[in-house]
Design an enzyme around this catalytic site. Structure first.
Site, mmCIF file in Angstrom:
data_model
loop_
_atom_site.group_PDB
_atom_site.id
_atom_site.type_symbol
_atom_site.label_atom_id
_atom_site.label_comp_id
_atom_site.label_asym_id
_atom_site.label_seq_id
_atom_site.Cartn_x
_atom_site.Cartn_y
_atom_site.Cartn_z
ATOM 1 C CD GLU A 112 -3.057 -1.181 2.120
ATOM 2 O OE1 GLU A 112 -2.951 -0.412 3.095
ATOM 3 O OE2 GLU A 112 -4.004 -1.975 1.974
ATOM 4 C CD GLU A 161 -3.890 -5.981 2.577
ATOM 5 O OE1 GLU A 161 -4.840 -5.229 2.934
ATOM 6 O OE2 GLU A 161 -2.720 -5.834 2.963
#
Length: 669
Positions: free
Chosen positions: A281, A401
């Site tokens: 991320e 994810e």
């Protein structure tokens, strides 16, 4: 695996190979490495036949010894062209006579009969005369390997925890039994997030603690030995210190590159089923704007790529995973990564994004209580962009994810039927777009102690989505108001390409025509059936009906008797405020908050519909409604707030709160 009686030959059940270049070891060793091909060529209940080929990639050896460890408690029996001895799970095969010597680039072959019990997992690592020669599966194309990783699971909040060790965020230490469970549940890959910063020494070396690195390697080895693909990364470092790169460019780059310069030699022994992900991320603070952030992410991805590829050995062709900025699927952030991957001219690269769905629904805020057309379109558009930009151009994609944001608090933040619809749709649409999915699990799904799913119905829906579609419905709740006479209820089925086969109460089939009717996708429960199923009409769930279909998992309907919830006056503080609530069978969906002038208090003061669990929460056990300090402390002093509680039955109840300093008063009128 076969467990039926009698011999059932399984040709080439397991054929795995890996090669490794290693610096010279002791005299007589295969000092430039070796390659082992291990194949189970026959398997039946309790027994198997294996063939092994050992290729010496170094200088000629006179006298060889191949060692390995059984990952599943197997035992070797009679052998040919080698002598085999065992001690516990450690196996040693030696050559003698006609095959004691192996020339450079020469190969010797031997075989044996063996026994197995619960599993027959292939050995992960072999050593030839003391030189490690890892056996981790044959090299597949990036697209084929990514497909073979489907489905995947995240070992979240464990090795990525930012405390002193892997238990600091509340999960137990990883065990082999946990990984056995993950494999048994049908997962083919495991993403192991790792946070390194708190386990590094000071500049300029940023040395990773030896014990911590050894622990990560141990978990990786356990997972690979269970024939799982494994992905490791640089995880929460992204927000801990890497986000400071705009202001501390050189320091962040040095620390990041130091991590991968240490990891590449440490993990080079592992074969192609181990993948590296650059970082998690990507995010930056204090940048000059999105253009700078895209450029910094590209710089880090490029440095990662250069380090891994330059380290040689298995890393020269290892699959590498590169993220978009924020692992976002927005087109303006996808395009730069497409350009970078194409410019690297490396066939062994994979792109990664994350998906937590349409934010109002995913977090249960702004009235997003249902997985409706708007929420579904958000997911469809996201996966379409990913497919068209990456997959259609030959670049595989891993959804590193996915889940719902509200699950970070608990899975009850999102209503049961609505979350089932989300996972049914997302799992199937990602599969249709050839995107490999990795379920985010920080311990809220698979219990790390009991190894049981905390919500078996949810996991059944997730697992079903890997292979087929399942029918759902507009709701899973059938409310009947206690003061009123029960009437028939019609519910729309979302058949999703399957067909209705029957409606059951437990194992008892309800009678079509008498208990229910079906007109296309309209299922009507008759008044007489609902009356019978509601019994004495105590508050709450009176019956659970199950609709079965030609394929996929069944869909449940909860028959619920309710009345209007009753609230009571209360006092408290901004640190703790809760008021008595007799829910009388109903269930809270959302809460609306407004000052008398119509404006909304915070957090998220752009919407009057507040975030479930963050601002408010039901406590059904103690019959309370809880307002959270984050909400209360931000209220304007001595200004009344009108709270409208929306329940799943459709009922609305009004309550009023006023903050005066640190004191909070709540009233029903």
């Amino acid at each position: 695996m076969f467990t039926s009686t009698g011999m059932r030959v399984l040709a080439a059940v397991t054929t795995l190979a890996a090669s490794l270049t290693i610096a010279p070891a002791q005299a007589g060793a295969a000092d430039a490495g070796c390659r082992v091909t291990y194949a189970v060529t026959g398997q039946w209940e309790g027994d198997f036949k294996a063939d092994v080929a050992v290729t010496n990639l170094g200088a000629a050896v006179d006298g060889w010894k191949l060692t390995w460890q059984w990952p599943s408690g197997q035992q070797a029996g009679n052998a040919w062209n080698a002598k085999i001895t065992e001690s516990d799970d450690q196996v040693t095969a030696t050559g003698s006579g006609h095959n004691a010597k192996i020339a450079s680039n020469g190969t010797v072959k031997f075989g044996f009969m063996g026994t197995w019990g619960a599993a027959n997992t292939a050995p992960l690592a072999f050593s030839l005369n003391g030189v490690t020669c890892v056996h981790g599966g044959k090299q597949l194309s990036a697209m084929d390997a990514t497909a073979a990783m489907q489905p995947g699971w995240n070992l979240g909040n464990t090795l990525d925890a930012t405390g002193s060790d892997e238990t600091s965020w509340g999960n137990p230490r990883v065990t082999e039994a946990l990984l056995d469970t993950v494999r048994a549940q049908g997962f083919k890959s495991i993403r192991i997030p790792v946070t390194w910063g708190q386990h590094q020494g000071p500049a300029p070396d940023y040395t990773i603690e030896a014990d911590y690195l050894a622990r990560v390697k141990e978990v990786v080895r356990w997972a690979l030995s269970r024939d799982l693909y494994v992905m490791i990364n640089v995880h929460h470092d992204s927000w801990q210190w890497m986000s400071k790169m705009p202001a501390e460019h050189d320091r962040v780059l040095d620390q990041f590159t130091s991590i991968w310069k240490q990891l590449t030699p440490a993990f080079t022994e592992f074969g192609p089923k181990l993948t590296f992900e650059s970082w998690n991320e990507p995010q930056f603070a204090g940048s000059t704007g999105k253009a700078q952030e895209i450029a910094l992410n590209a710089e880090l991805n490029a440095s990662f790529h250069d380090i891994v590829r330059g380290s040689g050995g298995n890393n020269a062709t290892r699959l590498l995973v590169l993220p978009t900025l924020h692992t976002s699927s927005e087109q303006e952030l996808i395009d730069p990564l497409v350009e970078q991957i194409q410019g690297l001219h490396d066939p062994n690269l994979i792109a990664t994004v994350h998906s937590y769905g349409y934010w109002p629904f995913s977090a249960n805020v702004a009235g997003g209580i249902r997985y409706d057309a708007t929420a579904q379109k958000s997911d469809t558009d996201s996966f379409d962009r990913v497919y068209n930009s990456f997959v259609a151009r030959g670049i595989p994609v891993i959804l590193g994810e996915y889940g719902l944001l509200g699950f970070d608090r608990h899975t009850g933040t999102i209503e049961q039927g609505e979350k089932l619809k989300f996972f049914e749709y997302v799992g199937n649409y990602a599969r249709a777009k050839k995107i490999t999915t990795m379920l985010w699990d920080n311990g809220q799904h698979l219990d790390r102690t009991t190894f049981q799913w905390k919500d078996p119905e949810l996991f059944a829906q997730i697992r079903s989505s890997w292979t087929t579609r399942s029918a759902t419905a507009s709701t899973d709740q059938v409310f009947t108001a206690k003061p009123s006479q029960i009437t028939a209820r019609t519910i729309r089925l979302n058949l999703n390409g399957t067909s209705f086969s029957g409606l059951y109460n437990g194992n008892i089939a309800l009678t079509r025509g008498r208990d229910y009717t079906l007109d296309g996708d309209q299922l009507t429960l008759t008044a007489s059936a609902l009356t019978r199923l509601s019994g004495s009409r105590t508050y709450g769930v009176n019956a659970v009906l199950t609709a079965r279909f030609a394929k996929g998992v069944p869909w449940r309907f909860y028959v619920i008797t309710y009345d209007v919830p009753v609230m009571s006056n209360a006092t408290g503080t901004t640190g703790k405020f809760e008021f008595p609530t007799d829910y009388r069978g109903d269930q809270l969906a959302t809460m609306e908050a407004k000052y008398d002038d119509g404006t909304a208090p915070g957090p998220n003061d752009w919407t009057p519909f507040k975030e479930f669990d963050t601002v408010f929460a039901p406590n059904y056990t103690d019959r309370l409604t809880v307002l959270k300090p984050e909400f209360l402390a931000g209220l304007k002093d001595n200004q009344r707030v009108t709270l409208t509680f929306h329940y799943w039955s459709g009922t609305k109840v009004t309550y009023y709160v006023t903050r005066s300093g640190s004191a909070v008063t709540g009233t029903t009128a």
